[in-house]
Motif scaffolding. Sequence first.
Motif, PDB file in Angstrom:
ATOM      1  N   GLY A 118     -25.963 -56.985  48.495  1.00  0.00           N
ATOM      2  CA  GLY A 118     -26.836 -57.535  47.544  1.00  0.00           C
ATOM      3  C   GLY A 118     -26.584 -58.581  46.537  1.00  0.00           C
ATOM      4  O   GLY A 118     -27.301 -59.026  46.573  1.00  0.00           O
ATOM      5  N   LEU A 119     -26.343 -57.558  45.418  1.00  0.00           N
ATOM      6  CA  LEU A 119     -26.234 -58.248  44.065  1.00  0.00           C
ATOM      7  C   LEU A 119     -25.935 -59.272  43.849  1.00  0.00           C
ATOM      8  O   LEU A 119     -25.827 -60.362  43.082  1.00  0.00           O
ATOM      9  CB  LEU A 119     -25.521 -57.612  42.975  1.00  0.00           C
ATOM     10  N   LEU A 120     -24.776 -59.630  44.548  1.00  0.00           N
ATOM     11  CA  LEU A 120     -23.719 -60.398  45.207  1.00  0.00           C
ATOM     12  C   LEU A 120     -24.714 -61.209  45.402  1.00  0.00           C
ATOM     13  O   LEU A 120     -24.649 -63.320  44.855  1.00  0.00           O
ATOM     14  CB  LEU A 120     -22.494 -60.831  45.966  1.00  0.00           C
ATOM     15  N   LEU A 121     -25.402 -61.712  46.405  1.00  0.00           N
ATOM     16  CA  LEU A 121     -25.739 -62.988  47.282  1.00  0.00           C
ATOM     17  C   LEU A 121     -27.633 -62.952  46.546  1.00  0.00           C
ATOM     18  O   LEU A 121     -27.513 -64.573  46.555  1.00  0.00           O
ATOM     19  CB  LEU A 121     -26.515 -62.283  48.305  1.00  0.00           C
ATOM     20  N   LEU A 122     -27.487 -62.827  45.662  1.00  0.00           N
ATOM     21  CA  LEU A 122     -28.758 -62.390  44.715  1.00  0.00           C
ATOM     22  C   LEU A 122     -28.627 -63.938  43.663  1.00  0.00           C
ATOM     23  O   LEU A 122     -28.931 -64.387  43.036  1.00  0.00           O
ATOM     24  CB  LEU A 122     -29.239 -61.132  43.653  1.00  0.00           C
TER      25      LEU A 122
ATOM     26  N   ALA B 238     -22.919 -60.792  33.880  1.00  0.00           N
ATOM     27  CA  ALA B 238     -22.090 -60.416  33.313  1.00  0.00           C
ATOM     28  C   ALA B 238     -21.906 -59.363  32.224  1.00  0.00           C
ATOM     29  O   ALA B 238     -21.456 -58.285  32.074  1.00  0.00           O
ATOM     30  CB  ALA B 238     -20.883 -61.462  32.450  1.00  0.00           C
ATOM     31  N   ILE B 239     -22.834 -59.704  31.414  1.00  0.00           N
ATOM     32  CA  ILE B 239     -23.007 -58.575  30.525  1.00  0.00           C
ATOM     33  C   ILE B 239     -23.700 -57.330  30.703  1.00  0.00           C
ATOM     34  O   ILE B 239     -23.710 -56.352  31.035  1.00  0.00           O
ATOM     35  CB  ILE B 239     -24.729 -59.564  29.476  1.00  0.00           C
ATOM     36  N   ALA B 240     -24.798 -57.671  32.179  1.00  0.00           N
ATOM     37  CA  ALA B 240     -25.420 -56.201  33.049  1.00  0.00           C
ATOM     38  C   ALA B 240     -24.467 -55.743  33.778  1.00  0.00           C
ATOM     39  O   ALA B 240     -24.738 -54.273  33.779  1.00  0.00           O
ATOM     40  CB  ALA B 240     -26.746 -57.353  33.735  1.00  0.00           C
ATOM     41  N   VAL B 241     -23.432 -56.124  34.478  1.00  0.00           N
ATOM     42  CA  VAL B 241     -22.486 -55.842  34.868  1.00  0.00           C
ATOM     43  C   VAL B 241     -22.233 -54.410  33.868  1.00  0.00           C
ATOM     44  O   VAL B 241     -21.445 -53.300  34.281  1.00  0.00           O
ATOM     45  CB  VAL B 241     -21.861 -55.789  35.918  1.00  0.00           C
TER      46      VAL B 241
ATOM     47  N   GLU C 182     -20.550 -74.384  44.250  1.00  0.00           N
ATOM     48  CA  GLU C 182     -20.863 -73.448  44.786  1.00  0.00           C
ATOM     49  C   GLU C 182     -19.646 -72.266  45.226  1.00  0.00           C
ATOM     50  O   GLU C 182     -19.958 -71.285  44.589  1.00  0.00           O
ATOM     51  CB  GLU C 182     -21.337 -73.434  45.958  1.00  0.00           C
ATOM     52  N   GLU C 183     -18.725 -73.053  45.973  1.00  0.00           N
ATOM     53  CA  GLU C 183     -17.559 -72.233  46.170  1.00  0.00           C
ATOM     54  C   GLU C 183     -16.497 -71.161  45.176  1.00  0.00           C
ATOM     55  O   GLU C 183     -16.097 -70.376  44.916  1.00  0.00           O
ATOM     56  CB  GLU C 183     -16.626 -72.902  46.353  1.00  0.00           C
ATOM     57  N   ALA C 184     -16.666 -71.910  43.353  1.00  0.00           N
ATOM     58  CA  ALA C 184     -16.320 -71.447  42.152  1.00  0.00           C
ATOM     59  C   ALA C 184     -17.041 -70.501  41.738  1.00  0.00           C
ATOM     60  O   ALA C 184     -16.669 -69.499  41.544  1.00  0.00           O
ATOM     61  CB  ALA C 184     -16.053 -72.443  40.778  1.00  0.00           C
ATOM     62  N   ALA C 185     -18.495 -70.597  42.328  1.00  0.00           N
ATOM     63  CA  ALA C 185     -19.760 -69.731  42.022  1.00  0.00           C
ATOM     64  C   ALA C 185     -19.300 -68.538  42.573  1.00  0.00           C
ATOM     65  O   ALA C 185     -19.397 -66.983  41.359  1.00  0.00           O
ATOM     66  CB  ALA C 185     -20.805 -69.501  41.822  1.00  0.00           C
ATOM     67  N   LEU C 186     -18.954 -68.431  43.615  1.00  0.00           N
ATOM     68  CA  LEU C 186     -18.408 -66.907  44.764  1.00  0.00           C
ATOM     69  C   LEU C 186     -17.032 -67.017  44.470  1.00  0.00           C
ATOM     70  O   LEU C 186     -17.503 -65.282  43.823  1.00  0.00           O
ATOM     71  CB  LEU C 186     -18.807 -67.348  46.340  1.00  0.00           C
ATOM     72  N   LEU C 187     -16.432 -67.084  44.600  1.00  0.00           N
ATOM     73  CA  LEU C 187     -15.100 -66.609  44.123  1.00  0.00           C
ATOM     74  C   LEU C 187     -15.030 -66.455  42.517  1.00  0.00           C
ATOM     75  O   LEU C 187     -14.069 -64.946  41.906  1.00  0.00           O
ATOM     76  CB  LEU C 187     -14.548 -67.972  43.998  1.00  0.00           C
ATOM     77  N   PHE C 188     -15.356 -66.639  41.317  1.00  0.00           N
ATOM     78  CA  PHE C 188     -16.223 -66.553  39.863  1.00  0.00           C
ATOM     79  C   PHE C 188     -16.862 -64.602  40.291  1.00  0.00           C
ATOM     80  O   PHE C 188     -16.514 -63.534  39.333  1.00  0.00           O
ATOM     81  CB  PHE C 188     -16.853 -66.723  39.089  1.00  0.00           C
ATOM     82  N   ALA C 189     -17.289 -64.946  40.699  1.00  0.00           N
ATOM     83  CA  ALA C 189     -18.382 -63.885  40.721  1.00  0.00           C
ATOM     84  C   ALA C 189     -17.884 -62.051  41.615  1.00  0.00           C
ATOM     85  O   ALA C 189     -17.935 -60.894  41.306  1.00  0.00           O
ATOM     86  CB  ALA C 189     -19.696 -63.873  41.431  1.00  0.00           C
ATOM     87  N   LEU C 190     -16.499 -62.167  43.202  1.00  0.00           N
ATOM     88  CA  LEU C 190     -15.959 -61.807  43.923  1.00  0.00           C
ATOM     89  C   LEU C 190     -15.526 -60.693  42.651  1.00  0.00           C
ATOM     90  O   LEU C 190     -15.325 -59.242  42.893  1.00  0.00           O
ATOM     91  CB  LEU C 190     -15.003 -62.363  44.679  1.00  0.00           C
ATOM     92  N   PRO C 191     -14.374 -60.844  42.089  1.00  0.00           N
ATOM     93  CA  PRO C 191     -14.045 -59.578  41.016  1.00  0.00           C
ATOM     94  C   PRO C 191     -14.954 -58.354  40.366  1.00  0.00           C
ATOM     95  O   PRO C 191     -14.616 -57.228  39.945  1.00  0.00           O
ATOM     96  CB  PRO C 191     -13.412 -60.322  39.887  1.00  0.00           C
ATOM     97  N   PHE C 192     -16.305 -59.011  39.649  1.00  0.00           N
ATOM     98  CA  PHE C 192     -17.467 -58.592  39.122  1.00  0.00           C
ATOM     99  C   PHE C 192     -18.109 -57.351  40.181  1.00  0.00           C
ATOM    100  O   PHE C 192     -17.938 -56.137  39.918  1.00  0.00           O
ATOM    101  CB  PHE C 192     -18.515 -59.174  38.034  1.00  0.00           C
ATOM    102  N   ALA C 193     -18.000 -58.041  41.502  1.00  0.00           N
ATOM    103  CA  ALA C 193     -18.650 -57.849  42.887  1.00  0.00           C
ATOM    104  C   ALA C 193     -17.887 -56.534  42.774  1.00  0.00           C
ATOM    105  O   ALA C 193     -18.197 -55.525  43.003  1.00  0.00           O
ATOM    106  CB  ALA C 193     -19.180 -58.282  43.930  1.00  0.00           C
ATOM    107  N   HIS C 194     -16.261 -56.690  43.350  1.00  0.00           N
ATOM    108  CA  HIS C 194     -15.396 -55.057  43.293  1.00  0.00           C
ATOM    109  C   HIS C 194     -15.370 -54.328  42.242  1.00  0.00           C
ATOM    110  O   HIS C 194     -15.189 -53.015  42.182  1.00  0.00           O
ATOM    111  CB  HIS C 194     -13.838 -56.501  43.479  1.00  0.00           C
TER     112      HIS C 194
END
Length: 204
Positions: A36-40, A68-71, A189-201
């Motif tokens: 959910g946070l990743l989609l947001l 990043a700071i929030a996570v 958009e692809e870069a943003a998604l890939l950047f976010a994946l490690p934080f989501a994991h």
Amino acid sequence: ILFNVAILWGNPTLSTVLAKPELLLGSARASSVSAGLLLLFIGGYMLLRAHASQYRRYVLVVWGAVWAIAVIGSIALLFTPGSLVQEKYIESSTAARVLVWQSAMESISSRPVLGWGPENFEQALQKNFNNQLYESENIGEIWFDRAHNVFVDTLVNVGMVGSVASLAVISAFLYTIHRARRHGLIKDEEAALLFALPFAHVLQ
């Protein structure tokens, strides 16, 4: 798994869900929240990219930095006794896991460099077993083969050496994505998604 499909059949009822929104989540609640946070994050990124024309680059950098700071802050509060994040975590799972983390920290301090070896969390925990796990408020859960926490698990299993190696792999991944975006190999958009994946994991 990510969504409680039983809601579609009226169990639980809508009024119950409104009173307890966490019932919307499926059995894998951490995964549900992370997804959910990743989609947001991606949704906000797309909106800002579309409408923040003049200062788009700076706005997007700030957007990513805030997340990043929030996570990182949430992870820190998860280990802070009495914090809202830890209390909510205990409500959604049990206090037993927090007790296990505390015991695991003692095991980490005894073998900080190389850890106890992969798949040896149970042995490490037995060395510093907390008898509070027997108490009814902790539902009597006493057997753990992992900490259900990627940071604790990694430090126990492979110590600081393995943890640094893991961070190096993640850093190399992020750097590769950055270079790929700069050279036009992937879209923003692809870069943003890939950047976010490690934080989501990590959050999951």
